[in-house]
Design an enzyme around this catalytic site. Structure first.
Site, PDB file in Angstrom:
ATOM      1  N   CYS A 123      25.205 -57.608  32.115  1.00  0.00           N
ATOM      2  CA  CYS A 123      26.385 -57.559  32.980  1.00  0.00           C
ATOM      3  C   CYS A 123      27.657 -57.280  32.187  1.00  0.00           C
ATOM      4  O   CYS A 123      28.009 -58.004  31.263  1.00  0.00           O
ATOM      5  CB  CYS A 123      26.456 -58.859  33.775  1.00  0.00           C
ATOM      6  N   CYS A 176      30.400 -59.855  32.086  1.00  0.00           N
ATOM      7  CA  CYS A 176      30.051 -60.999  31.240  1.00  0.00           C
ATOM      8  C   CYS A 176      30.401 -60.672  29.789  1.00  0.00           C
ATOM      9  O   CYS A 176      30.900 -61.509  29.054  1.00  0.00           O
ATOM     10  CB  CYS A 176      28.567 -61.316  31.347  1.00  0.00           C
ATOM     11  N   CYS A 194      23.443 -49.095  33.358  1.00  0.00           N
ATOM     12  CA  CYS A 194      22.296 -50.018  33.320  1.00  0.00           C
ATOM     13  C   CYS A 194      21.225 -49.554  32.341  1.00  0.00           C
ATOM     14  O   CYS A 194      20.699 -48.445  32.430  1.00  0.00           O
ATOM     15  CB  CYS A 194      21.771 -50.172  34.744  1.00  0.00           C
ATOM     16  N   CYS A 237      17.707 -48.793  33.600  1.00  0.00           N
ATOM     17  CA  CYS A 237      17.668 -47.522  34.334  1.00  0.00           C
ATOM     18  C   CYS A 237      17.479 -46.366  33.353  1.00  0.00           C
ATOM     19  O   CYS A 237      16.750 -45.415  33.634  1.00  0.00           O
ATOM     20  CB  CYS A 237      18.954 -47.312  35.126  1.00  0.00           C
TER      21      CYS A 237
END
Ligand SMILES: *[C@@H]1O[C@H](CO)[C@@H](O)[C@H](O)[C@H]1NC(C)=O
Ligand SMILES: *[C@@H]1O[C@H](CO)[C@@H](O)[C@H](O)[C@H]1NC(C)=O
Length: 505
Positions: free
Chosen positions: A64, A67, A408, A411
Site C-alpha cells: 500500500c 502506508c 501493483c 499485477c
C-alpha cells in the site's frame, strides 16, 4: 455487506489520495538506527496491548503506497513520543500476513493504513482521526494520551485549549458532578478522537463567555457562526449536536492542513457530496464561494454536503475522479453509492443553482470516469476502459478480465502470464483475455467487487459471472478457462448467446 466494504475502501482511499502531495513533500529523512515503532503480530498482540493503558496500532499492507508514505512519519513520531511522560507507544501490524488476518477483521480494518487508538488494555478502541505527518501525529497523540476532557482553571488554560483552527467543546458546570457532568464526560470519552474537550466552573474564562451560566455546552468552531451553545445533556442528543454543529456549511479544501480534519469528515458523511473546484487565485473565486454558500444554505438538511476546493490542492481528487484542470470551474457530485455527476467548465456562478436543481430533481445523467478508448488494441491481452466495458461484457464471449492498478506489484508479475494465456487462446474467437486499470476507470459497483489488485473475473458466453480465485500460473488459468468456457454458445447457435446481443428487437 460486500459492496459496503468496497465503498469504504474507496472512501478512505480518496481521503488519503487528497493529501498525497502534502505527505510526499515531508517524508524525506530516514534514520535506520533504532526502530521505535513496535512490530506486533497475532502471537503477541493481545499480550502487548493487554499491558498498555494507551497504544496506537497501525494496520498496514506492504503493497500500500499510502502506508509507505506514512511509515517514516510514523517512525519519527514514535521516536519523539518515546520520551513523552508517560511514553506513548506506536505499533504496527502487517494485516496482509495470513496469521494477522483474523486480528484485522476483529478490528474491522477495511482500508490501509488504518490506525487505532487502543486504551485500557484493549477495552476501548477508537479510530485515529489525526494528521499523517510526524509533528501533527505527535501533537494529536499527546492530547489523546491525556484526560478526555481538560479542566480549564485559568485564562491560560483556556488559551491553551481553545485554538481558532479546531473544534473545541467546553462544558460549563456549577460543579463537576451530577448527571449533566457525567453525561458530558461519557461523550468526551467516546468522541475524544474527533474533538478536543474541556470543562470549567467559570464562564468568564471562556471567549465570548461572560453572560452564560451552566450547565451548558459551548462548541467553538473556526467557521460559520464561530460558537454554538447547547443545553440538552442526553447522551445521544449531545452526540448528534456535536456531529451537526462541527460540520461547516461549506467545507474548504486547500493546502491549509488545519482544514484537513473537516475534509476527512466531509468524505465520511453518508450525504451526497457536492464539490465545486475553482482556482482560488483567480478573481472569480469569490463569487463562486458565495454562490456555493447560498446553495448549501438552501439545501441544508436535504442529504447533501458541500465543499469548495482549490484546484492547486486537489490533484489527488482530480486523479481519483478522472478530472482535468482545464475543466474548472467544475462541480462533481458523488453519492453514497458511488454514482457521480459532473458539470465541467461552468461559465458563470449563476449556472450553478439551475444545475443543482436539475440534479436534485433526478434529471442529470451520471458521469463515468474512463480512460480514452485505445486507438490500437492488438496485443494478445485486450485493453478495456470504462467506456468499452459494457460491450465486452455483452459480447457473448468467454471473457477473463483482470482489474489491475498501475502501482501493483502482483499485477506486474501476472502480466506476462496473462500474455501467455492470451496467446494460447489466440485462435479461439470465443475467448477474450482482457485487462482494465481499475484506478483510472469507474466500474459498475453492483457487478464487480474489487477489493484488492489484481482481481480477476470470468464471464462465460452464456452470461455466468464469477470471480476467479484459482492459482496465478499459466497452467491454472488455462485449465480454468478450458473447464469453464461455454462451448454451447459457439458459432452455429449464436442466437442463444446472451440476451443483450439478440438482434430481433
Ligand atoms: C511479536 O512477534 C513478532 C514475530 O514473532 C516479532 O517480530 C515482534 O518483534 C514481536 N513484537 C514484540 C513487541 O515482542
Ligand atoms: C444523561 O443521559 C441519559 C442517557 O441519554 C439520560 O437518560 C439522562 O436524562 C441524561 N441526564 C441529563 C441531566 O440530561
Amino acid at each position: 455487506m460486500a459492496s459496503k466494504a468496497r465503498v469504504s475502501i474507496c472512501l478512505s482511499f480518496i481521503v488519503l489520495s487528497l493529501f498525497v502531495s502534502s505527505l510526499t513533500l515531508i517524508s524525506a529523512s530516514e534514520e535506520e538506527a533504532k526502530e521505535f515503532v513496535l512490530t506486533l503480530d497475532s502471537t503477541n498482540f493481545t499480550e502487548v496491548v493487554g499491558k498498555s493503558s494507551f497504544i496506537v496500532v497501525e494496520f498496514y499492507a506492504p503493497w500500500c503506497g499510502h502506508c509507505k508514505n506514512l511509515a517514516p512519519e510514523y517512525e519519527k513520531a514514535a521516536a519523539l513520543l518515546s520520551s513523552h511522560d508517560p511514553p506513548v507507544i506506536l505499533a504496527k501490524v502487517d494485516a496482509n500476513e495470513e496469521i494477522n488476518k483474523e486480528l484485522a477483521s476483529e478490528y474491522d480494518i477495511k482500508g490501509f493504513p488504518t490506525l487505532k487508538l487502543i486504551r485500557d488494555g484493549g477495552k476501548d478502541v477508537q479510530e485515529y482521526k489525526g494528521p499523517r505527518e510526524a509533528e501533527g501525529i505527535v501533537e494529536y497523540l499527546k492530547s489523546q494520551a491525556g484526560p478526555a476532557s481538560a479542566e480549564i482553571k485559568s485564562v491560560e488554560d483556556a488559551g491553551n485549549l481553545i485554538d481558532d483552527k479546531k473544534i473545541i467543546v467546553v462544558g460549563l458546570f456549577p460543579e463537576f458532578s451530577g448527571e449533566a457532568y457525567e453525561n458530558f464526560s461519557t461523550v468526551a470519552k467516546k468522541l475524544r478522537s474527533d474533538y478536543d474537550f474541556g470543562h470549567t466552573l467559570d464562564a468568564k474564562l471562556l471567549p465570548r463567555g461572560s453572560a452564560v451560566s451552566g450547565p451548558i455546552i459551548r462548541l467553538f468552531k473556526p467557521f460559520d457562526e464561530l460558537f454554538v451553545d447547547f443545553e440538552d445533556f442526553h447522551v445521544d442528543t449531545l452526540e448528534k449536536f456535536l456531529e451537526e454543529a462541527s460540520v461547516p456549511l461549506v467545507t474548504v479544501f486547500n493546502k491549509d492542513p488545519s482544514n484537513h480534519p473537516f475534509v476527512i469528515k466531509f468524505f465520511n458523511t453518508l450525504n451526497a457530496k457536492v464539490m465545486l473546484f475553482v482556482n482560488f487565485d483567480s478573481d472569480i473565486s469569490d463569487s463562486y464561494k458565495s454562490t456555493i454558500h447560498d446553495a448549501a444554505q438552501q439545501y441544508k438538511g436535504k442529504g447533501v454536503s458541500f465543499l469548495i476546493g482549490d484546484v492547486e490542492a486537489s490533484q489527488g481528487a482530480f486523479q481519483y475522479f478522472g478530472l482535468k484542470e482545464d475543466m474548472v470551474p467544475l462541480i462533481i457530485i458523488q453519492t453514497n453509492d458511488n454514482q457521480k455527476y459532473l458539470k465541467p467548465n461552468i461559465e458563470h456562478p449563476d449556472h450553478i443553482a439551475p444545475w443543482l436543481k436539475e440534479y436534485m430533481d433526478g434529471n442529470v445523467k451520471p458521469y463515468k470516469k474512463s480512460e480514452p478508448i485505445p486507438e490500437v488494441n492488438n496485443e494478445p491481452v485486450k485493453i478495456i476502459v470504462a467506456d468499452t466495458l459494457e460491450d465486452l461484457l455483452n459480447s457473448g464471449k468467454n471473457v477473463l478480465l483482470e482489474f489491475y492498478a498501475p502501482w501493483c506489484g502482483h499485477c506486474k508479475n501476472l502480466a506476462p502470464i496473462l500474455d501467455e494465456v492470451a496467446v494460447f487462446f489466440q485462435n479461439d474467437p470465443d475467448v477474450v483475455i482482457a485487462k482494465i486499470d481499475a484506478t483510472a476507470n469507474d466500474l459498475p459497483a453492483d457487478t464487480f467487487d474489487v477489493k484488492g489488485y489484481p482481481t480477476m473475473y470470468f464471464k462465460s458466453s452464456s452470461g455466468e459471472l464469477k470471480q476467479y480465485d484459482g492459482g496465478r500460473t499459466k497452467e491454472d488459468i488455462i485449465e480454468f478457462l478450458q473447464q469453464n468456457q461455454d462451448k454451447s454458445a459457439q458459432k452455429e447457435e449464436k442466437p442463444t448467446k446472451d440476451e443483450s446481443t439478440k438482434d430481433e428487437l
